[in-house]
Scaffold this active site. Structure first.
Site, PDB file in Angstrom:
ATOM      1  N   CYS A   2       0.852  -1.186   0.000  1.00 53.28           N
ATOM      2  CA  CYS A   2       0.000   0.000   0.000  1.00 53.28           C
ATOM      3  C   CYS A   2       0.895   1.246   0.000  1.00 53.28           C
ATOM      4  O   CYS A   2       1.930   1.281   0.655  1.00 53.28           O
ATOM      5  CB  CYS A   2      -0.939   0.110   1.191  1.00 53.28           C
ATOM      6  SG  CYS A   2      -2.094  -1.245   1.323  1.00 53.28           S
ATOM      7  N   ARG A  27       3.613  -0.076  -5.020  1.00 51.41           N
ATOM      8  CA  ARG A  27       3.407  -0.696  -3.706  1.00 51.41           C
ATOM      9  C   ARG A  27       2.099  -1.461  -3.610  1.00 51.41           C
ATOM     10  O   ARG A  27       1.853  -2.184  -2.636  1.00 51.41           O
ATOM     11  CB  ARG A  27       3.431   0.382  -2.614  1.00 51.41           C
ATOM     12  CG  ARG A  27       4.728   1.127  -2.524  1.00 51.41           C
ATOM     13  CD  ARG A  27       4.655   2.195  -1.469  1.00 51.41           C
ATOM     14  NE  ARG A  27       4.634   1.623  -0.148  1.00 51.41           N
ATOM     15  CZ  ARG A  27       5.704   1.369   0.577  1.00 51.41           C
ATOM     16  NH1 ARG A  27       6.897   1.658   0.109  1.00 51.41           N
ATOM     17  NH2 ARG A  27       5.602   0.846   1.767  1.00 51.41           N
ATOM     18  N   TRP A  73      -2.835  -2.575  -1.664  1.00 53.46           N
ATOM     19  CA  TRP A  73      -2.566  -4.000  -1.882  1.00 53.46           C
ATOM     20  C   TRP A  73      -3.390  -4.705  -0.824  1.00 53.46           C
ATOM     21  O   TRP A  73      -3.119  -4.570   0.375  1.00 53.46           O
ATOM     22  CB  TRP A  73      -1.081  -4.301  -1.722  1.00 53.46           C
ATOM     23  CG  TRP A  73      -0.723  -5.709  -2.065  1.00 53.46           C
ATOM     24  CD1 TRP A  73      -0.450  -6.194  -3.312  1.00 53.46           C
ATOM     25  CD2 TRP A  73      -0.595  -6.814  -1.166  1.00 53.46           C
ATOM     26  NE1 TRP A  73      -0.175  -7.534  -3.230  1.00 53.46           N
ATOM     27  CE2 TRP A  73      -0.258  -7.948  -1.933  1.00 53.46           C
ATOM     28  CE3 TRP A  73      -0.741  -6.965   0.214  1.00 53.46           C
ATOM     29  CZ2 TRP A  73      -0.053  -9.197  -1.372  1.00 53.46           C
ATOM     30  CZ3 TRP A  73      -0.542  -8.224   0.777  1.00 53.46           C
ATOM     31  CH2 TRP A  73      -0.201  -9.317  -0.023  1.00 53.46           C
ATOM     32  N   ASN A  99      -1.483   1.755   5.891  1.00 53.51           N
ATOM     33  CA  ASN A  99      -0.628   0.723   5.298  1.00 53.51           C
ATOM     34  C   ASN A  99      -0.203  -0.184   6.437  1.00 53.51           C
ATOM     35  O   ASN A  99       0.391   0.288   7.403  1.00 53.51           O
ATOM     36  CB  ASN A  99       0.594   1.392   4.643  1.00 53.51           C
ATOM     37  CG  ASN A  99       1.643   0.407   4.226  1.00 53.51           C
ATOM     38  OD1 ASN A  99       1.345  -0.763   3.973  1.00 53.51           O
ATOM     39  ND2 ASN A  99       2.883   0.859   4.149  1.00 53.51           N
ATOM     40  N   GLY A 100      -0.552  -1.467   6.348  1.00 55.75           N
ATOM     41  CA  GLY A 100      -0.194  -2.398   7.420  1.00 55.75           C
ATOM     42  C   GLY A 100      -1.362  -3.314   7.730  1.00 55.75           C
ATOM     43  O   GLY A 100      -2.299  -3.431   6.938  1.00 55.75           O
ATOM     44  N   GLU A 485      16.596 -17.555  -9.607  1.00 54.82           N
ATOM     45  CA  GLU A 485      16.202 -16.178  -9.915  1.00 54.82           C
ATOM     46  C   GLU A 485      15.536 -16.094 -11.296  1.00 54.82           C
ATOM     47  O   GLU A 485      14.533 -15.399 -11.476  1.00 54.82           O
ATOM     48  CB  GLU A 485      17.447 -15.267  -9.820  1.00 54.82           C
ATOM     49  CG  GLU A 485      17.250 -13.812 -10.181  1.00 54.82           C
ATOM     50  CD  GLU A 485      16.199 -13.075  -9.352  1.00 54.82           C
ATOM     51  OE1 GLU A 485      15.702 -13.623  -8.370  1.00 54.82           O
ATOM     52  OE2 GLU A 485      15.845 -11.954  -9.750  1.00 54.82           O
ATOM     53  N   LYS A 489      11.749 -14.771 -11.910  1.00 56.10           N
ATOM     54  CA  LYS A 489      11.437 -13.661 -12.817  1.00 56.10           C
ATOM     55  C   LYS A 489      10.349 -14.065 -13.797  1.00 56.10           C
ATOM     56  O   LYS A 489       9.413 -13.316 -14.046  1.00 56.10           O
ATOM     57  CB  LYS A 489      12.665 -13.231 -13.643  1.00 56.10           C
ATOM     58  CG  LYS A 489      13.722 -12.413 -13.002  1.00 56.10           C
ATOM     59  CD  LYS A 489      13.323 -11.050 -12.521  1.00 56.10           C
ATOM     60  CE  LYS A 489      12.644 -11.095 -11.180  1.00 56.10           C
ATOM     61  NZ  LYS A 489      13.471 -11.048 -10.000  1.00 56.10           N
ATOM     62  N   GLU A 492       6.810 -14.576 -11.977  1.00 55.89           N
ATOM     63  CA  GLU A 492       6.104 -13.426 -11.409  1.00 55.89           C
ATOM     64  C   GLU A 492       5.587 -12.455 -12.457  1.00 55.89           C
ATOM     65  O   GLU A 492       4.569 -11.799 -12.229  1.00 55.89           O
ATOM     66  CB  GLU A 492       6.931 -12.704 -10.342  1.00 55.89           C
ATOM     67  CG  GLU A 492       8.103 -11.913 -10.829  1.00 55.89           C
ATOM     68  CD  GLU A 492       8.866 -11.231  -9.694  1.00 55.89           C
ATOM     69  OE1 GLU A 492       8.243 -10.727  -8.755  1.00 55.89           O
ATOM     70  OE2 GLU A 492      10.097 -11.194  -9.761  1.00 55.89           O
ATOM     71  N   HIS A 508      16.673 -36.495  -9.422  1.00 56.68           N
ATOM     72  CA  HIS A 508      15.989 -36.970  -8.225  1.00 56.68           C
ATOM     73  C   HIS A 508      14.495 -36.637  -8.257  1.00 56.68           C
ATOM     74  O   HIS A 508      13.844 -36.651  -7.218  1.00 56.68           O
ATOM     75  CB  HIS A 508      16.646 -36.386  -6.980  1.00 56.68           C
ATOM     76  CG  HIS A 508      18.084 -36.788  -6.846  1.00 56.68           C
ATOM     77  ND1 HIS A 508      18.459 -38.073  -6.497  1.00 56.68           N
ATOM     78  CD2 HIS A 508      19.229 -36.104  -7.068  1.00 56.68           C
ATOM     79  CE1 HIS A 508      19.782 -38.144  -6.492  1.00 56.68           C
ATOM     80  NE2 HIS A 508      20.269 -36.968  -6.845  1.00 56.68           N
ATOM     81  N   LYS A 607       5.604  -4.182  -4.659  1.00 53.55           N
ATOM     82  CA  LYS A 607       7.060  -4.057  -4.627  1.00 53.55           C
ATOM     83  C   LYS A 607       7.615  -4.209  -3.213  1.00 53.55           C
ATOM     84  O   LYS A 607       8.661  -4.804  -3.013  1.00 53.55           O
ATOM     85  CB  LYS A 607       7.434  -2.686  -5.194  1.00 53.55           C
ATOM     86  CG  LYS A 607       8.917  -2.428  -5.295  1.00 53.55           C
ATOM     87  CD  LYS A 607       9.515  -3.195  -6.428  1.00 53.55           C
ATOM     88  CE  LYS A 607      10.995  -3.013  -6.528  1.00 53.55           C
ATOM     89  NZ  LYS A 607      11.612  -4.107  -7.303  1.00 53.55           N
TER      90      LYS A 607
HETATM   91  O1  M6R Z   1      12.645  -5.299  -0.982  1.00 56.65           O
HETATM   92  P1  M6R Z   1      13.146  -6.686  -0.765  1.00 56.65           P
HETATM   93  O2  M6R Z   1      14.402  -6.965  -1.479  1.00 56.65           O
HETATM   94  O3  M6R Z   1      13.260  -7.023   0.689  1.00 56.65           O
HETATM   95  O4  M6R Z   1      12.030  -7.608  -1.377  1.00 56.65           O
HETATM   96  C1  M6R Z   1      12.094  -8.991  -1.304  1.00 56.65           C
HETATM   97  C2  M6R Z   1      11.113  -9.632  -2.228  1.00 56.65           C
HETATM   98  O5  M6R Z   1       9.811  -9.241  -1.912  1.00 56.65           O
HETATM   99  C3  M6R Z   1      11.392  -9.295  -3.691  1.00 56.65           C
HETATM  100  O6  M6R Z   1      12.680  -9.628  -4.069  1.00 56.65           O
HETATM  101  C4  M6R Z   1      10.390 -10.015  -4.613  1.00 56.65           C
HETATM  102  O7  M6R Z   1      10.599 -11.384  -4.561  1.00 56.65           O
HETATM  103  C5  M6R Z   1      10.503  -9.484  -6.047  1.00 56.65           C
HETATM  104  N1  M6R Z   1       9.207  -9.297  -6.593  1.00 56.65           N
HETATM  105  C6  M6R Z   1      11.261 -10.402  -6.930  1.00 56.65           C
HETATM  106  O8  M6R Z   1      11.348  -9.923  -8.223  1.00 56.65           O
END
Ligand code: M6R
Length: 612
Positions: A2, A27, A73, A99-100, A485, A489, A492, A508, A607
């Site tokens: 948020c 956010r 969010w 926010n929270g 990673e 990517k 998501e 395995h 984010k």
């Molecule tokens: O701000 P942060 O690096 O702590 O965030 C961690 C994860 O939320 C963040 O890396 C998330 O997995 C991304 N969307 C990955 O692309």
């Protein structure tokens, strides 16, 4: 999650709030809303994005020089118009953005309902503003006291901003666990979840601390108090942020811009920390705690998502160079499992945003147990940076695309620098080797530039796999975390199921998935275990999987076996994650674009994950 914004001054608040919400949309983007105080409180909110809110307010009264705005969010209550923020109290004399999460909202709601309070939404936020109004009305206290009393009753995390019809020249804000920044202009104040909506108006900011309340009155000095009514002195800091960094600058998406920024962001992570004349590395955050680092029994990395993948690379790098045992923990697991950690350990928290709730909680736990807590953050002044004993910023510049890209390469760069510095101080590396690695590190930005030239080739490759249902990503050693990673990517932003695996683990279990429809991305760059990776490729080909291999330029063996080949320049193996990740970022980007996905704001994500 948020995004919250607020304005109080003599300008029209609406344009400031809307622009602020656009900056904070990363956010959360389930719904958006604003409230403007102009005699009455005019409140407009709608499901959807900030653009939907803009369309919704056309023709409505958006006048007022005091206002608040929110981009959501969703946590409690589905994302719809009613659950969108701001929320009114029952009388509509108060409005709040939040926010929270208020964890004990159901108990409070039940009690208020029994006392005759009517609710409009299913949110925890409405419970908070109703509680404040209830106390304000029934306990004969002023609004600030009512807020203090209400916040004393709630369990959970919040940053809130409140408008009050009875207090027409005032905004009241408070925080616990979720970030809040106040910008100080000339006879005006700005509030936001982070500095990005503020920087175009003023560079003077105050970061509100946990359990503090900011009372902001038109034409008066900012007043800070604790929830327990202790006065605090605002500490004004100067923002250093390049406004262009907040724009797409001609790119179609922030994600693409951020991928292409990596030569610069990696350079910025190195800048000022390396002295080739003296063969030294200086990470200033380490200096004050040098003895503890050098005598550490163990380093524990904690993080989430992409930052966790960077931590995993860090484990390989630090154990190789510094010879200190390293563990890597998901912050969300670490915080709830009574971990064995004490003052001989060092916890390094990695976070782009510096606000991830689980990472922060893990840090607090480690601190309580006596560990030295170090942070590697991108956002300057963020809660994680301020909660650590010391830390290093990555200096990657604002990362706005929800999918993390340049943050990863900067985090790995910073970890590498920390490792070199510690290895040298502990006498674990010769000066020649140190020098060689520094020279190789300094070449990385140009290598990345070269890899970015593969963009068109990768775009064509993406076309072939746009409609794949599943993907496997395989890597070994330093490139195992890169496989994780790459898979993250892809899933998501393109919503294609993808899994990352250590290549040898395939036999395995996951090998059962391979058939002629299964694309398998294999990172097969030069390494000590290159031959082993080649064998893994053979295993995939024997089962008719489609191999996309990332190989070192000039490679013959893996390239001959693979169906599609992406060639990248040679680097030291220990630095290879910094370059092998680039084609994977581009591949997921182009696949997602071709699938018409929301690149910078993928569904269900935000984010900055400030809830657990
Ligand atoms: O701000 P942060 O690096 O702590 O965030 C961690 C994860 O939320 C963040 O890396 C998330 O997995 C991304 N969307 C990955 O692309």
């Amino acid at each position: 999650m948020c995004g919250i914004v607020g304005y109080i001054g003599s300008k029209e608040a609406y344009p400031i709030l809307i622009n602020g919400l656009k900056r904070l949309e990363y956010r959360g983007y389930d719904s958006a809303g604003i409230a403007l105080l102009n005699g009455d409180i005019n409140l407009y909110k709608t499901k959807g994005k900030v653009a939907d809110l803009e369309a919704y307010v056309v023709g409505k009264n958006i006048k007022g020089t005091i206002g608040i705005g929110h981009t959501r969010w969703a946590t409690h209550g589905e994302p719809n118009d009613v659950n969108a923020h701001p929320h009114f109290s029952e009388s509509k004399n108060l409005a709040v953005i939040h926010n929270g999460i208020i964890e004990n909202y159901d108990v409070i709601k039940e009690k208020l309902k029994n006392d005759g309070v009517h609710f409009r939404s299913n949110t925890d936020t409405e419970v908070l503003i109703q509680l404040i109004e209830y106390i304000y009305k029934h306990e004969n206290v002023d609004l600030i006291k009512a807020i203090q009393l209400a916040l004393g009753q709630v369990i959970g995390a919040y940053s809130i901003v409140i408008l009050s019809k009875d207090n027409p020249n005032t905004i009241i804000a408070a925080r616990k666990g979720s970030p809040l920044v106040v910008g100080i202009g000339k006879d005006e104040y700005f509030l936001a979840s982070d500095a990005s909506p503020i920087v175009e108006h003023t560079r003077d900011v105050v970061y509100i601390n946990d359990e503090e309340i900011a009372i902001i009155r038109k034409g008066e000095e900012l007043v800070l108090k604790t929830i327990k009514n202790q006065k605090k002195t605002p500490f004004i800091e100067k923002l250093e942020m390049d406004l262009n960094a907040l724009e797409k600058e001609g790119y179609d998406h922030f994600m693409l811009k951020e991928i292409f920024e990596q030569p610069r962001s990696i350079r910025d992570s190195i800048r000022g920390r390396v002295n080739l004349k003296k063969d030294t590395i200086t990470m200033s955050g380490i200096i004050d705690f040098e003895e503890r680092f050098l005598n550490a029994r163990r380093i524990i990395f904690t993080a989430a998502g992409t930052s966790w993948h960077a931590a995993l690379v860090g484990e390989y790098i630090i154990e190789e160079l510094v010879k200190i045992p390293v563990e890597v923990e998901y912050a969300s697991e670490f915080r709830y499992r009574n971990p064995i950690i004490d003052d001989k350990d060092i916890l390094i928290a990695i976070s782009q945003s510096g606000e991830t709730a689980d990472t922060l909680a893990a840090m607090r736990l480690a601190k309580e147990k006596g560990a030295l807590v170090y942070s590697i953050c991108n956002v300057v002044g963020s809660t994680i940076a301020r909660t650590s004993h010391a830390g290093s910023y990555t200096h990657a510049g604002p990362e706005i695309g929800v999918a993390s890209t340049k943050a990863f390469t900067s985090q790995v760069t910073v970890i590498f620098l920390i490792a070199l510095m510690l290895a040298q101080k502990k006498g674990k590396i010769s000066n020649e080797k140190l020098r060689k690695l520094i020279i190789e590190l300094e070449k990385i930005p140009s290598v990345v530039e070269e890899i970015l030239q593969l963009n068109d080739q990768i775009k064509e490759l993406a076309r072939i796999f746009t409609y794949a249902r599943n993907f496997l990503y395989l890597g070994r050693g330093y490139n195992f975390p890169v496989a994780l990673e790459g898979a993250l990517k892809l899933k998501e932003i393109s919503y294609i199921h993808a899994e990352g695996y250590p290549a040898a683990e395939m036999k395995h279990g996951p090998i059962a998935l391979i058939d002629k429809k299964m694309p398998v991305v294999v990172i097969a760059v030069d390494s000590l275990i290159y031959e082993k990776i080649v064998s893994n490729i053979q295993e995939i080909k024997a089962r008719k999987g489609k191999v996309i291999a990332v190989v070192t330029k000039g490679d013959k063996t893996a390239a001959a076996l693979a169906d599609y080949v992406l060639e990248i320049p040679p680097t030291e193996e220990i630095l290879s994650p910094l370059v092998s990740v680039i084609p994977l970022q581009l591949l997921s980007y182009h696949i997602a674009v071709m699938r018409d996905c929301e690149i910078d704001q993928p569904r269900n994500l935000a984010k900055s994950v400030t809830v657990e």
